[in-house]
Design an enzyme around this catalytic site. Structure first.
Site, mmCIF file in Angstrom:
data_model
loop_
_atom_site.group_PDB
_atom_site.id
_atom_site.type_symbol
_atom_site.label_atom_id
_atom_site.label_comp_id
_atom_site.label_asym_id
_atom_site.label_seq_id
_atom_site.Cartn_x
_atom_site.Cartn_y
_atom_site.Cartn_z
ATOM 1 N N HIS A 1 -3.090 -3.437 4.030
ATOM 2 C CA HIS A 1 -2.564 -2.075 4.198
ATOM 3 C C HIS A 1 -3.125 -1.466 5.490
ATOM 4 O O HIS A 1 -2.384 -0.943 6.325
ATOM 5 C CB HIS A 1 -2.964 -1.247 2.956
ATOM 6 C CG HIS A 1 -2.740 0.229 3.069
ATOM 7 N ND1 HIS A 1 -1.842 0.904 2.273
ATOM 8 C CD2 HIS A 1 -3.308 1.173 3.859
ATOM 9 C CE1 HIS A 1 -1.863 2.184 2.577
ATOM 10 N NE2 HIS A 1 -2.752 2.381 3.542
ATOM 11 N N GLU A 2 -4.436 -1.569 5.662
ATOM 12 C CA GLU A 2 -5.076 -0.998 6.861
ATOM 13 C C GLU A 2 -4.611 -1.723 8.121
ATOM 14 O O GLU A 2 -4.411 -1.106 9.167
ATOM 15 C CB GLU A 2 -6.599 -1.060 6.750
ATOM 16 C CG GLU A 2 -7.207 -0.317 5.560
ATOM 17 C CD GLU A 2 -6.831 1.159 5.496
ATOM 18 O OE1 GLU A 2 -6.534 1.744 6.554
ATOM 19 O OE2 GLU A 2 -6.810 1.716 4.381
ATOM 20 N N HIS B 1 -1.371 -0.383 9.339
ATOM 21 C CA HIS B 1 -1.589 0.811 10.170
ATOM 22 C C HIS B 1 -1.977 0.391 11.590
ATOM 23 O O HIS B 1 -1.450 0.895 12.573
ATOM 24 C CB HIS B 1 -2.752 1.650 9.621
ATOM 25 C CG HIS B 1 -2.460 2.394 8.353
ATOM 26 N ND1 HIS B 1 -1.386 3.235 8.212
ATOM 27 C CD2 HIS B 1 -3.134 2.475 7.182
ATOM 28 C CE1 HIS B 1 -1.409 3.772 6.994
ATOM 29 N NE2 HIS B 1 -2.457 3.332 6.347
HETATM 30 ZN ZN ZN Z 1 -3.260 4.056 4.583
#
Ligand code: ZN
Length: 370
Positions: free
Chosen positions: A75-76, A79
């Site tokens: 998830h990170e 980003h």
């Molecule tokens: Zn996030």
């Protein structure tokens, strides 16, 4: 959640790093694990064991938890990848028991870019959930935990974990992804500072609610709430600081008297200069270029290990960024964030001043805006 809070003081950053283990790096982005996360895994294993899950159940539970954190890393990273597309570097990804933080070097200039970066993480989780859902459907699962085989149950739980991660992160409360998206949208209408103030206000309100819910249901939520509350506050402070510094030339806030030492001069000379003339640090020059800076702690540590006659090159040092006297301080702030806490103001190759995080803070304190 992605976070962008540059210009932490190097000392406190190094202090924090003591509790972080570097786990590896992906695409040049270091992945760090906070020590408390390891303790968390131990605690969970013991809890499962005491609850009577047996060796097999305990291992499955811990494996699932590990997979949750792998998902959080991905998830990170999502980003980070989208940020990279917009030219924003990610300093590191830190994993804590309450989740992950990708430290972006700065907030992208354009609100729509911040929107895309913020939404990328939850979109990743929804994508994974969708894939698992489709996979389970193809495998003929009826998506009920009670009738699922062991493998199906594992996939099913992972699917719901991804849904939960997406939904939680989309809460429009700063600094969660949803709050960042909200800030980005508001920024288009009212400027970043006011937008952040509103998003952070909502974030702190949600944090209080979450804390109250946590007090009755789950102490873990209280911890997350405290984290969110402080993160919202510090990001708002950072945006205000940045706004206060926008367009101000470095020369206006620099410490204007600066001694330099050569890399081959002794630590005793460096110590003498710092004691007699004061200042936050001494730039180190090598072949006419400023290559590092020594703080009082650096010099003391160097003398401790190598003695006062050792060259300054033997001491630990701080990274420096060299800037022109005309460089705007908001940009200096961004550059200070990238692991170097000291900016050396250089005019025609000659160091003429220093800008540190403290120097920026005192400039803002002494030049309040109307
Ligand atoms: Zn996030």
């Amino acid at each position: 959640m992605p976070a962008s809070s540059p210009a932490r003081h190097e000392g406190s950053r190094a202090g924090r790093r003591r509790w972080e283990l570097r786990f590896g790096s992906i695409r040049g982005i270091p992945i760090r694990i906070h020590v408390t996360l390891l303790l968390f895994f131990v605690w969970i294993s013991v809890t499962y064991w005491i609850a009577g899950l047996g060796p097999r159940g305990t291992i499955t539970g811990v494996l699932l938890l590990a997979l949750v954190f792998v998902t959080i890393v991905l998830h990170e990273l999502t980003h980070a990848l989208v940020a990279h597309r917009f030219g924003v570097r990610t300093r590191d990804i830190l994993l804590l028991p309450i989740g992950g933080i990708a430290s972006l070097e700065r907030i992208p200039e354009r609100p729509l870019q911040e929107l895309a970066i913020a939404l990328a993480g939850p979109a990743f989780n929804l994508g994974v959930a969708l894939l698992l859902w489709a996979g389970l459907g193809i495998a003929g699962s009826d998506l009920a935990l009670s009738t699922a085989s062991r493998g199906e149950a594992f996939a099913l739980q992972l699917m719901w974990i991804n849904v939960a991660l997406a939904v939680f992160n989309l809460i429009p409360a700063f600094p969660l992804d949803g709050g960042r998206a909200l800030r980005a949208l508001l920024s288009r209408a009212m400027g970043r500072e006011r937008a952040t103030a509103i998003a952070a206000g909502i974030g702190q309100g949600v944090a209080v609610l979450l804390g109250l819910v946590g007090l009755t249901y789950n102490p873990w939520l209280v911890l997350i709430a405290v984290f969110l509350w402080f993160a919202a506050r510090s990001e708002l402070a950072m945006v205000r600081l940045r706004a206060a510094l926008a367009g101000v030339p470095a020369s206006a806030a620099m410490l204007g008297r600066v001694d330099v030492v050569r890399a081959d001069e002794s630590l005793a000379i460096a110590a003498g200069l710092l004691v007699h003339h004061g200042g936050a640090a001494i730039p180190v020059v090598l072949n006419g270029a400023t290559v590092a800076a020594l703080t009082r702690e650096d010099i003391a540590a160097g003398i401790d290990v190598a003695g006062p006659e050792a060259p300054v090159a033997a001491a630990p040092h701080h990274q420096v960024v060299t800037i022109a006297p005309t460089e705007p301080l908001d940009r200096v702030l961004d550059r200070l964030g990238s692991d170097a806490a000291i900016a050396v103001v250089v005019d025609h190759d000659v160091p003429i001043g220093l800008v540190t995080a403290e120097q920026l803070a005192s400039y803002v304190a002494l030049h309040p805006r109307a």
